[in-house]
Design a protein around this motif. Sequence first.
Motif, short mmCIF file in Angstrom:
data_model
loop_
_atom_site.label_atom_id
_atom_site.label_comp_id
_atom_site.label_asym_id
_atom_site.label_seq_id
_atom_site.Cartn_x
_atom_site.Cartn_y
_atom_site.Cartn_z
N GLN A 1 0.82 -1.22 0.00
CA GLN A 1 0.00 0.00 0.00
C GLN A 1 0.85 1.27 0.00
OE1 GLN A 1 -3.38 0.02 -0.33
NE2 GLN A 1 -2.98 -2.17 -0.62
N ALA A 2 2.14 1.12 0.34
CA ALA A 2 3.02 2.30 0.48
C ALA A 2 3.20 3.02 -0.86
CB ALA A 2 4.38 1.87 1.02
N ARG A 3 3.36 4.34 -0.78
CA ARG A 3 3.51 5.17 -1.98
C ARG A 3 4.73 6.09 -1.83
NH1 ARG A 3 0.25 1.96 -3.42
NH2 ARG A 3 -1.80 2.29 -4.35
N ALA A 4 5.27 6.49 -2.98
CA ALA A 4 6.40 7.45 -2.98
C ALA A 4 6.19 8.47 -4.09
CB ALA A 4 7.72 6.71 -3.19
N LEU A 5 6.62 9.70 -3.84
CA LEU A 5 6.51 10.78 -4.83
C LEU A 5 7.93 11.26 -5.14
CD1 LEU A 5 4.57 12.81 -6.33
CD2 LEU A 5 4.79 14.28 -4.31
N TYR A 6 8.32 11.21 -6.43
CA TYR A 6 9.65 11.65 -6.86
C TYR A 6 9.51 12.98 -7.59
CZ TYR A 6 11.76 6.94 -6.22
OH TYR A 6 12.23 5.76 -5.71
N LEU A 7 10.29 13.98 -7.17
CA LEU A 7 10.28 15.29 -7.83
C LEU A 7 11.63 15.55 -8.51
CD1 LEU A 7 8.64 17.63 -5.16
CD2 LEU A 7 7.59 16.72 -7.21
N ARG B 1 -3.74 8.86 -17.08
CA ARG B 1 -3.66 9.67 -15.85
C ARG B 1 -4.44 9.06 -14.68
NH1 ARG B 1 -2.78 16.02 -17.14
NH2 ARG B 1 -1.15 15.69 -18.68
N GLN B 2 -5.63 8.51 -14.98
CA GLN B 2 -6.45 7.93 -13.91
C GLN B 2 -5.73 6.74 -13.27
OE1 GLN B 2 -10.45 6.99 -14.99
NE2 GLN B 2 -11.04 6.44 -12.93
N LYS B 3 -5.08 5.93 -14.11
CA LYS B 3 -4.34 4.76 -13.62
C LYS B 3 -3.20 5.21 -12.70
CE LYS B 3 -2.31 0.49 -15.37
NZ LYS B 3 -1.69 -0.17 -16.51
N VAL B 4 -2.51 6.27 -13.09
CA VAL B 4 -1.40 6.80 -12.28
C VAL B 4 -1.93 7.21 -10.90
CG1 VAL B 4 0.42 8.54 -12.12
CG2 VAL B 4 -0.24 7.66 -14.36
N ARG B 5 -3.05 7.94 -10.90
CA ARG B 5 -3.62 8.45 -9.64
C ARG B 5 -4.05 7.33 -8.71
NH1 ARG B 5 -5.92 12.84 -13.12
NH2 ARG B 5 -7.78 11.57 -13.49
N LYS B 6 -4.65 6.29 -9.28
CA LYS B 6 -5.21 5.21 -8.45
C LYS B 6 -4.17 4.15 -8.07
CE LYS B 6 -9.81 6.16 -8.58
NZ LYS B 6 -9.69 7.61 -8.65
N TRP C 1 -6.38 12.06 -5.77
CA TRP C 1 -5.12 11.37 -5.43
C TRP C 1 -5.14 10.80 -4.01
CZ3 TRP C 1 -0.93 11.04 -8.84
CH2 TRP C 1 -1.00 11.82 -10.01
N VAL C 2 -6.31 10.42 -3.54
CA VAL C 2 -6.45 10.00 -2.14
C VAL C 2 -5.51 8.85 -1.80
CG1 VAL C 2 -8.07 9.07 -0.41
CG2 VAL C 2 -8.82 10.86 -1.99
N SER C 3 -5.42 7.82 -2.70
CA SER C 3 -4.60 6.65 -2.37
C SER C 3 -3.11 7.03 -2.27
CB SER C 3 -4.80 5.52 -3.38
OG SER C 3 -4.41 5.94 -4.66
N LEU C 4 -2.68 8.05 -3.03
CA LEU C 4 -1.29 8.51 -2.92
C LEU C 4 -1.08 9.21 -1.58
CD1 LEU C 4 1.54 9.13 -4.35
CD2 LEU C 4 0.54 11.36 -4.87
N ILE D 1 -1.40 19.09 2.70
CA ILE D 1 -2.34 18.08 2.17
C ILE D 1 -2.04 16.70 2.76
CG2 ILE D 1 -2.94 16.85 0.03
CD1 ILE D 1 -2.94 19.68 -1.31
N CYS D 2 -0.74 16.37 2.91
CA CYS D 2 -0.38 15.09 3.54
C CYS D 2 -0.96 15.01 4.95
CB CYS D 2 1.15 14.94 3.61
SG CYS D 2 1.90 14.65 2.00
N GLU D 3 -0.81 16.10 5.70
CA GLU D 3 -1.33 16.14 7.07
C GLU D 3 -2.85 15.94 7.08
OE1 GLU D 3 -1.49 19.27 10.79
OE2 GLU D 3 0.00 19.63 9.21
N PHE D 4 -3.54 16.53 6.11
CA PHE D 4 -5.00 16.40 6.00
C PHE D 4 -5.39 14.93 5.81
CE2 PHE D 4 -8.80 16.30 3.21
CZ PHE D 4 -9.72 16.96 4.03
N TYR D 5 -4.57 14.19 5.02
CA TYR D 5 -4.88 12.77 4.76
C TYR D 5 -4.21 11.82 5.76
CZ TYR D 5 -7.11 14.06 0.37
OH TYR D 5 -7.97 14.59 -0.57
N GLY D 6 -3.52 12.38 6.76
CA GLY D 6 -2.97 11.55 7.83
C GLY D 6 -1.63 10.91 7.55
N SER D 7 -0.87 11.41 6.55
CA SER D 7 0.45 10.83 6.28
C SER D 7 1.55 11.81 6.69
CB SER D 7 0.60 10.47 4.81
OG SER D 7 0.52 11.62 3.99
#
Length: 762
Positions: free
Chosen positions: A104-110, A149-154, A177-180, A213-219
């Motif tokens: 379930q873990a996710r990562a964001l690369y910038l 795009r939808q596949k990326v988000r989910k 992007w809730v699952s992210l 936004i991360c704080e809002f979603y609890g991460s």
Amino acid sequence: MYFRKNIQEVIDIVKYKPEYSKNIVHWHTIDASPAKTAELPASIDIRLRVALQKRGIHQLYTHQRSAYEITRDAKNFVAVTPTASGKTLCYNLPVLQTIVENPQARALYLFPTKALAQDQKSELNEIIEEMGVTINSYTYDGDTPANIRQKVRKAGHIVITNPDMLHSAVLPHHTKWVSLFENLKYIVIDELHTYRGVFGSHVANVIRRLKRICEFYGSSPVFMCTSATIANPKELAEELTSTKMELIDNNGAPTGKKHFVFYNPPIVNKPLNIRRSATLEVRKLASEFLTNKIQTIVFARSRVRVEIILTYLQELVKHKLGPKAIRGYRGGYLPKQRREIEHGLRNGDIYGVISTNALELGVDIGQLQVCIMTGYPGTIASAWQQAGRAGRRQGEAVIFMVASSNPLDQYMIQNPDYFFSRNPETARINSNNLVILIDHIKCAAYELPFKAGDTFGELELEDILEFLTEERILHQNGDKWYWMNDSFPAHNISLRSASQENVVIIDQTDIASVKVIGEMDRFSALTLLHEEAIYLHQGVQYQVEKLDWEEKKAFVREVDVDYFTDANLAVQLKVLEVDKERSKGSIEIGYGDVSVQAMATIFKKIKFETHENIGSGPIHLPEEELHTSSAWISLNKNELEGISEKSIEEGLIGVANVLKHVAPLLTMCDPSDLHVVPQVKAAHNELPTIFLYDRYPGGVGLSEKVYEVMEKLLAESEEIIKKCACESGCPSCIGTDVLHEQAKVDALTLVSKLKQGVTLKN
């Protein structure tokens, strides 16, 4: 019959052939160094371990092992090691291990550029494929098709994007992007040193929005940052992310042998100390390597220069290597073209690439053996990044820095010890610049309402929220502030340019097939896209037939002419408010808010090869106004008794020319980010004054740094003028705007009086 030489043979040609050797000022060889390694951690999953071993990775470099251990303790890090030292594994290893343990873990690369994002995705996907596990890694940028795009988000475990896309397409639509955001464990910020000045100040605010936004979603994700060598990586990373960082600088990667050659073109006019054009010398050096099929990258400091060198080299080698063997690469090219060039470099179809600093970053472009810089890139950090493009796979490499006549280039080329022994520069950002900050608070309010007591980074917001409520941008209901405008704020805010809107360049050579070929920011368009300008793109010349300033469109048509164009910018400046001031005796140093009016006035036609002026014309464009911050230094009249007004004016212009080139060295900025204006009689104090101002609304801290280091700045400037071999001023010191023969003496008199005053004051 055509024979291919090896790199050592060509190095020897350059080293011993008189036409080259007499121009070599310094030859610095850096010997190869062995790797320092550590065992693979026991906790690494067997599938990941096998995938690494298939790629020849049986041990980790010391810095990679440190990064893995720090992230396993849920701490943030910034890793600072040279180019091609395996920084990518510092973040890929903990991310892949975490996703294997928890799907379930996710990562964001910038990444700061799309090219870098594409390159990193390829490498990451190869490891995932060798692991044989289901980990979805996707790039999400302007080129991502709508149906994907939808596949990326989910379903994207690893989402690879850039700050611009995060700002305008991800954060404003976070509900998609809730699952992210609910499962975000890691945020990777690569090439940290690029986030300085205007761009860095914007990105720091984008990160504030992201954390909110991360704080809002609890991460509560861990930040992993990597950087080229700069003096303050930990400070920059902490300022950019508003998060405490661990510094990793124990580089364990091996390095190949590198030859660093300082090359000064010959003098063609002794009294004026004018040297042969750096562009023409680069052409000669590059053609020596390219005609021997040695992969070479040439860096130039501007888009125009890239296209000029490209035109020269394509003509020179097309009969030997074929027309597609040498390509240009810079911002403004369309994505498909850039991907094609990167691929051609990797597979060896392309022997040469002429680039702006767009390829300075860590894109894997194969086994380039030679790097040639047209002039000093502006910062030591940038020079090392560009040098790192050659010999990336531990092979022998040669790097040339070919000096232009400008003062900074001449200072560097004649002081190699300064280059090799000095710590790289400090990167500066100002995330609380009011213009930038308010833009991002609007975006943040659109994304989630603010409530009483909320902070933005460390900032308390009540005053700003009340101001935005009065402006009818926010609506207050109880203890919450809501976005109340129909418009979508992020779309109107550019992270990268001082201008909010870009000018689109439209090719109408073929009326049946009119197409967009690039874009440019407004401030650059004043001097590069005016009517009758020659715009160069992939070695093709276009003439600007019409610039529609209102609609932000430039219409161009292909032409074949033997010249390029260069435009003048007239600047008026006045002080609005003085924030800091210090003085001693007859010297005044100030810092504060200024208003700048800039207007493109005339353009010159400059002939290829000889670079002579063959004509000029007027530019009819409206004035652009800028409110920004500036540092300045003034000299009282009693210090100038017996010196004529003409001499004061010539002296000021001369000193300003040197300061223009030295200031970016101490503030780690692009020379175009900091402008210099001399005034014989400044409006605010009626004294001879030199202003150095940030070319961005509100300023980003560059001129404030100038205010702090004014003594050092003047000492370096005096040194450049004193050491210059010319008789009465030249492009290598006080410039060529100065014509009378006492100009150099006047500039020296003035700079020593200014310097003396500053020294007394301190």
